[in-house]
Design an enzyme around this catalytic site. Sequence first.
Site, PDB file in Angstrom:
ATOM      1  N   LYS A 136       0.421   4.410  -2.652  1.00 40.52           N
ATOM      2  CA  LYS A 136       0.418   3.147  -3.082  1.00 40.52           C
ATOM      3  C   LYS A 136      -0.021   2.525  -5.009  1.00 40.52           C
ATOM      4  O   LYS A 136      -0.960   2.665  -5.647  1.00 40.52           O
ATOM      5  CB  LYS A 136      -0.639   2.434  -2.845  1.00 40.52           C
TER       6      LYS A 136
HETATM    7  N1  PMP Z   1       2.853  -1.484   3.851  1.00 37.64           N
HETATM    8  C1  PMP Z   1       2.609  -2.169   2.421  1.00 37.64           C
HETATM    9  C2  PMP Z   1       3.250  -2.537   1.607  1.00 37.64           C
HETATM   10  C3  PMP Z   1       1.187  -2.065   2.157  1.00 37.64           C
HETATM   11  O1  PMP Z   1       1.020  -3.017   1.290  1.00 37.64           O
HETATM   12  C4  PMP Z   1       0.171  -2.520   3.142  1.00 37.64           C
HETATM   13  C5  PMP Z   1      -1.270  -3.086   2.563  1.00 37.64           C
HETATM   14  N2  PMP Z   1      -2.463  -1.626   1.914  1.00 37.64           N
HETATM   15  C6  PMP Z   1       0.123  -1.835   3.965  1.00 37.64           C
HETATM   16  C7  PMP Z   1       1.502  -0.951   4.563  1.00 37.64           C
HETATM   17  C8  PMP Z   1      -0.822  -1.273   4.903  1.00 37.64           C
HETATM   18  O2  PMP Z   1      -1.421  -0.705   4.800  1.00 37.64           O
HETATM   19  P1  PMP Z   1      -3.200  -0.391   5.033  1.00 37.64           P
HETATM   20  O3  PMP Z   1      -2.945  -0.743   6.685  1.00 37.64           O
HETATM   21  O4  PMP Z   1      -3.337   0.768   4.871  1.00 37.64           O
HETATM   22  O5  PMP Z   1      -3.421  -1.337   4.651  1.00 37.64           O
END
Ligand code: PMP
Length: 308
Positions: free
Chosen positions: A160
């Site tokens: 991330k």
């Molecule tokens: N894909 C992307 C590109 C994101 O930015 C997010 C948000 N974090 C998610 C998927 C969903 O991830 P999460 O459920 O861990 O928030």
Amino acid sequence: MSAAFHGSKYCWMDGEVVETERALVSAMEPIYLGIFEGIKAYTQGNIGDEGKLSVFSWDHHMDRLWRSAAIDGLKMPYSRDELLDGLKAAVRANGFKSNIYIQPRIWPKADDPEEVHVVIPVWKFSTFLPASNPEFSKQRRFMISSWRRISSDAMPPQAKSWANYANSHLAEREAKRCGYDSAIFLDNRGFVSEGTGACLMGVRDGRLITPPVTASILESVTRNFLLEFIPKELGIPADVRDITRAELYACDEVFLCGTGWEVTPITSVDDIAVGKEYPGPATKKVADYYSEVLAGIVEKYGGRLTTI
Ligand code: PMP
């Protein structure tokens, strides 16, 4: 300059609570290596009101933060417990008592990029949940982006990192320019990948379908949790498999899932209406169950919540 960031006067930075406007790093820092997390804490009982706050899936987010750091070669200078204490201190300093978004930001230092600053900003947000919330049922027109999702062999979406969001930004800009609310990416093979900041799920012939991690998606905490409870608690079988663009058009329901987007139904893709009913019945069930978990009402998943 405003002293607050998203209405939040204080954050935690490198071991202490500081005024947000004093949370500064050098312009010389190698910002392309920055990573972050997006986490939410919800009021327990009734998720719109003021009251006791609990973070959803703190451990899972910390696991991913450490994985992102490992991919980018960054050393995390604090333990998870220290970050949790930092989060609590930031929440206390701001006096927040209802739903908050938490975004730990890790900035590499210019003189040694393995060394980092850690900043924990927190700010209030309004939830779209549960399904009876009018915001939940708003029309949302999506397009398939002409930009492909960054791929694991070039720029791993599994980390991330801020740099990955330049890809999301391009797709968002294109969508707005073309009059859509947002976009869905295909991966570099041409299969459905994810949204610009959330994962994607479809419902087809009574089964839930969602692209695999190998379709260049972020390993989403929400997606994993939904895949855990939807078959078990709602009796809807779930398949993790590649989805084609045309198959997405043929879905009875399509929704996004993620910390930020929670569970958000999509009305149309490329102006093709999704299914016959909006929001779809499965999407509403998922949203309601998920919001009960977030509010601490589902005892079984109480272990997912950390009181702050
Ligand atoms: N894909 C992307 C590109 C994101 O930015 C997010 C948000 N974090 C998610 C998927 C969903 O991830 P999460 O459920 O861990 O928030």
